[in-house]
Scaffold this motif. Sequence first.
Motif, PDB file in Angstrom:
ATOM      1  N   ASN A  26       0.798  -1.224   0.000  1.00 57.37           N
ATOM      2  CA  ASN A  26       0.000   0.000   0.000  1.00 57.37           C
ATOM      3  C   ASN A  26       0.832   1.276   0.000  1.00 57.37           C
ATOM      4  O   ASN A  26       0.312   2.354  -0.295  1.00 57.37           O
ATOM      5  CB  ASN A  26      -0.958   0.019   1.203  1.00 57.37           C
ATOM      6  N   LYS A  29       0.790   3.951  -2.821  1.00 54.72           N
ATOM      7  CA  LYS A  29      -0.154   5.057  -2.930  1.00 54.72           C
ATOM      8  C   LYS A  29       0.519   6.418  -2.758  1.00 54.72           C
ATOM      9  O   LYS A  29       0.025   7.429  -3.255  1.00 54.72           O
ATOM     10  CB  LYS A  29      -1.255   4.915  -1.871  1.00 54.72           C
ATOM     11  N   GLN A  30       1.625   6.427  -2.042  1.00 52.20           N
ATOM     12  CA  GLN A  30       2.302   7.690  -1.754  1.00 52.20           C
ATOM     13  C   GLN A  30       3.269   8.115  -2.864  1.00 52.20           C
ATOM     14  O   GLN A  30       3.841   9.194  -2.795  1.00 52.20           O
ATOM     15  CB  GLN A  30       3.078   7.568  -0.430  1.00 52.20           C
ATOM     16  N   CYS A  31       3.445   7.282  -3.866  1.00 49.97           N
ATOM     17  CA  CYS A  31       4.436   7.558  -4.914  1.00 49.97           C
ATOM     18  C   CYS A  31       3.846   8.444  -6.011  1.00 49.97           C
ATOM     19  O   CYS A  31       2.739   8.182  -6.499  1.00 49.97           O
ATOM     20  CB  CYS A  31       4.934   6.254  -5.533  1.00 49.97           C
ATOM     21  N   GLY A  36      -2.080   2.648 -10.008  1.00 50.22           N
ATOM     22  CA  GLY A  36      -2.755   1.502  -9.407  1.00 50.22           C
ATOM     23  C   GLY A  36      -2.017   0.215  -9.678  1.00 50.22           C
ATOM     24  O   GLY A  36      -1.113   0.153 -10.526  1.00 50.22           O
ATOM     25  N   GLN A  37      -2.394  -0.829  -8.949  1.00 49.78           N
ATOM     26  CA  GLN A  37      -1.765  -2.138  -9.110  1.00 49.78           C
ATOM     27  C   GLN A  37      -2.772  -3.229  -8.750  1.00 49.78           C
ATOM     28  O   GLN A  37      -3.601  -3.054  -7.853  1.00 49.78           O
ATOM     29  CB  GLN A  37      -0.542  -2.249  -8.204  1.00 49.78           C
ATOM     30  N   SER A  53       1.377  -3.193 -12.509  1.00 49.99           N
ATOM     31  CA  SER A  53       1.306  -1.862 -11.924  1.00 49.99           C
ATOM     32  C   SER A  53       1.344  -0.826 -13.037  1.00 49.99           C
ATOM     33  O   SER A  53       1.929  -1.047 -14.108  1.00 49.99           O
ATOM     34  CB  SER A  53       2.448  -1.623 -10.926  1.00 49.99           C
ATOM     35  N   TYR A 103      -8.685   3.513 -15.200  1.00 49.07           N
ATOM     36  CA  TYR A 103      -9.126   3.662 -13.811  1.00 49.07           C
ATOM     37  C   TYR A 103     -10.349   2.799 -13.537  1.00 49.07           C
ATOM     38  O   TYR A 103     -10.538   2.295 -12.432  1.00 49.07           O
ATOM     39  CB  TYR A 103      -9.425   5.132 -13.508  1.00 49.07           C
ATOM     40  N   GLU A 107     -10.147  -0.061 -10.515  1.00 49.16           N
ATOM     41  CA  GLU A 107     -11.018   0.036  -9.351  1.00 49.16           C
ATOM     42  C   GLU A 107     -12.132  -1.009  -9.330  1.00 49.16           C
ATOM     43  O   GLU A 107     -12.589  -1.410  -8.249  1.00 49.16           O
ATOM     44  CB  GLU A 107     -11.626   1.440  -9.289  1.00 49.16           C
ATOM     45  N   VAL A 209      -4.082  -2.256  -5.181  1.00 47.09           N
ATOM     46  CA  VAL A 209      -3.689  -0.981  -4.597  1.00 47.09           C
ATOM     47  C   VAL A 209      -4.232   0.115  -5.502  1.00 47.09           C
ATOM     48  O   VAL A 209      -3.851   0.226  -6.667  1.00 47.09           O
ATOM     49  CB  VAL A 209      -2.144  -0.845  -4.482  1.00 47.09           C
ATOM     50  N   SER A 210      -5.135   0.914  -4.977  1.00 45.22           N
ATOM     51  CA  SER A 210      -5.706   2.025  -5.722  1.00 45.22           C
ATOM     52  C   SER A 210      -5.163   3.334  -5.192  1.00 45.22           C
ATOM     53  O   SER A 210      -4.758   3.423  -4.025  1.00 45.22           O
ATOM     54  CB  SER A 210      -7.237   2.021  -5.607  1.00 45.22           C
ATOM     55  N   ARG A 211      -5.155   4.339  -6.041  1.00 49.23           N
ATOM     56  CA  ARG A 211      -4.635   5.646  -5.609  1.00 49.23           C
ATOM     57  C   ARG A 211      -5.467   6.219  -4.455  1.00 49.23           C
ATOM     58  O   ARG A 211      -6.668   6.024  -4.407  1.00 49.23           O
ATOM     59  CB  ARG A 211      -4.693   6.636  -6.777  1.00 49.23           C
TER      60      ARG A 211
END
Length: 211
Positions: A26, A29-31, A36-37, A53, A103, A107, A209-211
């Motif tokens: 997770n 998300k900060q990158c 997303g992955q 990713s 997206y 999602e 892993v979503s934004r």
Amino acid sequence: MIIKKISCHVPPEAKQVFSEQQAMWNALKQCNGFLGQFGGWEETNSYTASIYSFWETLDDYRHFMEHTHDSIVEGTNQQKTYNSISIDLFERQFNLSEERDIYNVLEKAHFVRIALATVKCEFIPRFIYFQQGIWNPGMQQAEGMLGGVFARSREVENQFLVLSGWKSAYDHRQYMQSFFPSLLEAANPKRDVSFLVGEQFSIQETWRVSR
């Protein structure tokens, strides 16, 4: 957009630990530039973990690899859970649907289908033309098709990736039964492709892993 394809061979006794550690990504998300992955266990080989990713630019991806990647790997200790890993980078050429972008897939998709094609160099323009003119419109008619990308390898000039996301495995099966045969006949990729391999998997929700 950059698509990173990761394939890991995981021995049976390590699958549970690998899955638990894959759920620890997770921090992505900060990158900057991370979109997303997702990933899952490949249907034809349940010991192969397929992970994809998505990054806005190559610079964003390179910055992540130089400054963040190793610390996440060290934090998960995941490298001890697989026997081998292969990584390939692709660059998006166009979406499979103008109305449904990546997206939507990142999602909402629960099932993913990938085709990897090595195309005879002289037939690359025709291969791309048929993807846009035959495959894309045909797939857009299928119920449960959420979108996807057509991408080109950054390492191998004549290698392409077609990734589509689906609401469910059932929706994809219905597409394969109702639409795929006529599209295959119309496009006849055997003329243009020297090697074609497919993979598909149900997305593991803990790996998403979503934004």
